[in-house]
Motif scaffolding. Sequence first.
Motif: not given
Length: 175
Positions: A56, A130-131, A137, A152-157
Amino acid sequence: MPNNKRKTLKTVKGKDKAHPYSRKALQINRINLRQDKLDKRKSDWLHQANPTVERYLWFRWVLDEEQETATREQLVEFIEMYLCRNDEELAQLKALHRPGQPRPKAAREDLIMLLKKKETEEFNHGFILPDLTISKNVKFLRQWDSDINSMTNIRTIKIKNTQPDQIADSNVMQN
């Protein structure tokens, strides 16, 4: 054998006046050893998610400060850069081999090769990062203090490689 699991240094009376070879000194030593062991376990647990944190942070670093978001094509380029991040070190390790003399690979060389193979396979099946296509984000990722609990608050792709032959060919050329 005494059970010191409930004992802490706060509960031991007269710890400052204890003789170095007394029972009280041994008790204090046991308490300190237990605390060291617990601290080691805690640090080991924190380092388990460390590769994800490093990933990240790397993607946070690679995105320019002026850019608010990245496109999917840029994300694929970033992933390819991420897969090649250890190539210089690998080339230096290979340069240490003497021509004509058989010499085993360095342990670090094997580790880098396995890591690159694993990450390439992950890219072929779906690389999680990470998205960076969402500005909210990206802002959160830039403000993130690399705390594991807030990951967990970081949106992933998940991005799959559309041309798996291209990376496989580049790996064959380098080896």
